[in-house]
Design a protein around this motif. Structure first.
Motif, PDB file in Angstrom:
ATOM      1  N   VAL A  61      19.057  42.151  36.294  1.00 18.62           N
ATOM      2  CA  VAL A  61      20.289  41.600  36.867  1.00 18.62           C
ATOM      3  C   VAL A  61      20.640  42.395  38.132  1.00 18.62           C
ATOM      4  N   ILE A  69      31.406  39.167  41.524  1.00 20.09           N
ATOM      5  CA  ILE A  69      32.140  38.068  40.868  1.00 20.09           C
ATOM      6  C   ILE A  69      33.615  38.448  40.712  1.00 20.09           C
ATOM      7  N   VAL A  70      33.856  39.644  40.219  1.00 20.45           N
ATOM      8  CA  VAL A  70      35.243  40.075  39.979  1.00 20.45           C
ATOM      9  C   VAL A  70      35.997  40.228  41.298  1.00 20.45           C
ATOM     10  N   ARG A  72      35.502  38.506  44.033  1.00 27.08           N
ATOM     11  CA  ARG A  72      35.855  37.161  44.508  1.00 27.08           C
ATOM     12  C   ARG A  72      36.987  36.558  43.677  1.00 27.08           C
TER      13      ARG A  72
ATOM     14  N   PHE B  21      38.588  39.173  32.288  1.00 24.27           N
ATOM     15  CA  PHE B  21      37.551  38.361  32.935  1.00 24.27           C
ATOM     16  C   PHE B  21      36.302  39.197  33.198  1.00 24.27           C
ATOM     17  N   GLU B  22      36.521  40.421  33.637  1.00 27.38           N
ATOM     18  CA  GLU B  22      35.376  41.308  33.905  1.00 27.38           C
ATOM     19  C   GLU B  22      34.575  41.565  32.620  1.00 27.38           C
ATOM     20  N   VAL B  25      32.392  38.656  32.032  1.00 29.10           N
ATOM     21  CA  VAL B  25      31.259  38.664  32.966  1.00 29.10           C
ATOM     22  C   VAL B  25      30.201  39.657  32.487  1.00 29.10           C
ATOM     23  N   LEU B  26      30.646  40.866  32.152  1.00 30.72           N
ATOM     24  CA  LEU B  26      29.694  41.896  31.726  1.00 30.72           C
ATOM     25  C   LEU B  26      28.972  41.484  30.439  1.00 30.72           C
ATOM     26  N   GLN B  29      26.627  38.157  31.654  1.00 33.74           N
ATOM     27  CA  GLN B  29      25.914  38.033  32.926  1.00 33.74           C
ATOM     28  C   GLN B  29      24.396  38.091  32.774  1.00 33.74           C
ATOM     29  N   GLU B  30      23.930  38.893  31.811  1.00 30.57           N
ATOM     30  CA  GLU B  30      22.480  39.048  31.684  1.00 30.57           C
ATOM     31  C   GLU B  30      21.815  37.729  31.279  1.00 30.57           C
ATOM     32  N   VAL B  50      25.066  31.951  39.486  1.00 28.66           N
ATOM     33  CA  VAL B  50      25.782  32.708  38.451  1.00 28.66           C
ATOM     34  C   VAL B  50      27.190  33.076  38.948  1.00 28.66           C
ATOM     35  N   GLN B  51      27.273  33.505  40.194  1.00 28.21           N
ATOM     36  CA  GLN B  51      28.592  33.845  40.757  1.00 28.21           C
ATOM     37  C   GLN B  51      29.516  32.629  40.741  1.00 28.21           C
ATOM     38  N   PHE B  54      30.624  31.618  37.126  1.00 32.46           N
ATOM     39  CA  PHE B  54      31.676  32.472  36.558  1.00 32.46           C
ATOM     40  C   PHE B  54      33.019  32.224  37.257  1.00 32.46           C
ATOM     41  N   LEU B  55      32.963  31.993  38.563  1.00 31.85           N
ATOM     42  CA  LEU B  55      34.218  31.726  39.277  1.00 31.85           C
ATOM     43  C   LEU B  55      34.823  30.396  38.843  1.00 31.85           C
ATOM     44  N   PHE B  58      36.513  31.055  35.730  1.00 33.46           N
ATOM     45  CA  PHE B  58      37.762  31.771  36.019  1.00 33.46           C
ATOM     46  C   PHE B  58      38.856  30.796  36.449  1.00 33.46           C
TER      47      PHE B  58
END
Lengths: 148, 185
Positions: A61, A69-70, A72, B21-22, B25-26, B29-30, B50-51, B54-55, B58
């Motif tokens: 990754v 991401i966070v 943004r 949210f973080e 993601v963590l 994300q993998e 992926v970005q 996730f957004l 969100f």
């Protein structure tokens, strides 16, 4: 003697390998596999293909992925906070509150259009008068005349 | 890392909690990265997908209803973005496959395995996107037929037949591309 034929058995092999075949069919398939060399070979081939798929590795990754991401999300969250607070939970508001809010917005829009329209009609006359200040008749000169 | 459930973290995210949210993601994300990379086989595109996925999660956090698992929900979003991207672009094949890490194997064996892996990757990319998606969800994400059906918005029976076609297609492609692999399966 097996209760299912090869056509049915081969259609069930994938589900069998994936552990998704219901118990009754599983029993019937296993019975068939004990007797049928062709289907047993097909099952083994399917298993080997799964192994091949397992060999496809993935790069790690990207280190900055979650941080980006966070970041943004944080940027997006800031300007929207006031608006979101005002209308947060719109979908769970009681119908009366939703109708009242929608009515208020519509009334405000209506008033804006009516009042704005009335003002515009009065201003049209004034603008015609302004144009009369212009010497030479161009819009720019008219503007200059009004500015003076 | 927190032990809070995904729906609990989503509820906090909906109220503007970026720490929650973080954590989401963590936590995911993998898997998200691995799926996007395997589907697209392009690091830059996979990262972008992926970005964006996730957004999107969100932004839509306040509308999230935990009727399905968060993982299923996330993969639905990721897959949609992957399909959008692929529909706009011709497929490209990975040229930067990660190296194998089996240090005990001989160089010849490593090379052979690397070639075999590249052949499987190329074959995957030649499959129809829906077939590729179903194979990835089943083999790498180990999703049940029911979960795959939710992600793809099809019936479990359709998942079954799609998987059969995908496996047959992959086998045909591998046999055609590399007879040594074809002999192996």
């Amino acid at each position: 003697m097996s209760v299912i034929h090869c056509g049915k058995a081969s259609a069930w092999l994938g589900r069998y390998l994936d552990g998704e075949l219901p118990w009754g069919r599983r029993q019937a398939l296993e019975e068939h596999l004990r007797e049928c060399e062709t289907c047993s070979r097909a099952l083994a081939e399917l298993g080997e293909m799964n192994e091949l798929l397992g060999g496809v590795a993935v790069p790690p990754v990207p280190a900055s992925l979650s941080a980006n991401i966070v970041r943004r999300a944080r940027t997006e969250a800031k300007p929207a906070t006031a608006w979101r607070t005002l209308f947060s939970g719109w979908t769970v508001w009681p119908p009366a509150r939703r109708f009242a809010t929608a009515g208020a917005i519509l009334a405000a829009l209506y008033l804006g259009i009516v009042v704005g329209g009335a003002l515009a009609s009065t201003r049209t006359g004034a603008e015609i008068n302004w144009l009369q200040f212009a010497t030479g008749g161009t819009i720019v000169k008219a503007y200059m005349g009004v500015s003076r | 890392m927190t032990t809070e459930s995904d729906p609990a973290l989503m509820a906090k995210t909906a109220s503007g909690d970026l720490v929650a949210f973080e954590q989401l993601v963590l936590r995911h994300q993998e898997k998200a990265w691995a799926f996007a990379w395997r589907f697209l086989q392009d690091a830059a595109e996979a990262e972008d997908v992926v970005q964006e996925a996730f957004l999107r999660v969100f932004r839509a956090a306040s509308q999230y209803e935990p009727t399905a698992t968060f993982r299923t929900y996330l993969f639905t979003v990721i897959l949609r973005r992957c399909l959008d991207l692929r529909s706009k672009k011709r497929p490209e094949y990975a040229s930067d496959l990660p190296p194998l890490t089996d240090h005990s194997a001989s160089p010849e064996k490593l090379l052979l395995e690397q070639e075999r892996m590249a052949a499987v990757s190329r074959a995957l990319m030649k499959l129809a996107p829906s077939q590729r998606a179903v194979l990835l969800l089943r083999h790498y994400e180990e999703m049940s037929y029911r979960e795959i059906a939710e992600v793809l918005h099809i019936s479990e029976k359709a998942v079954d037949s799609l998987l059969q076609r995908a496996r047959q297609g992959l086998r045909d492609l591998l046999t055609h591309e590399d007879p040594t692999i074809g002999r192996r399966i």
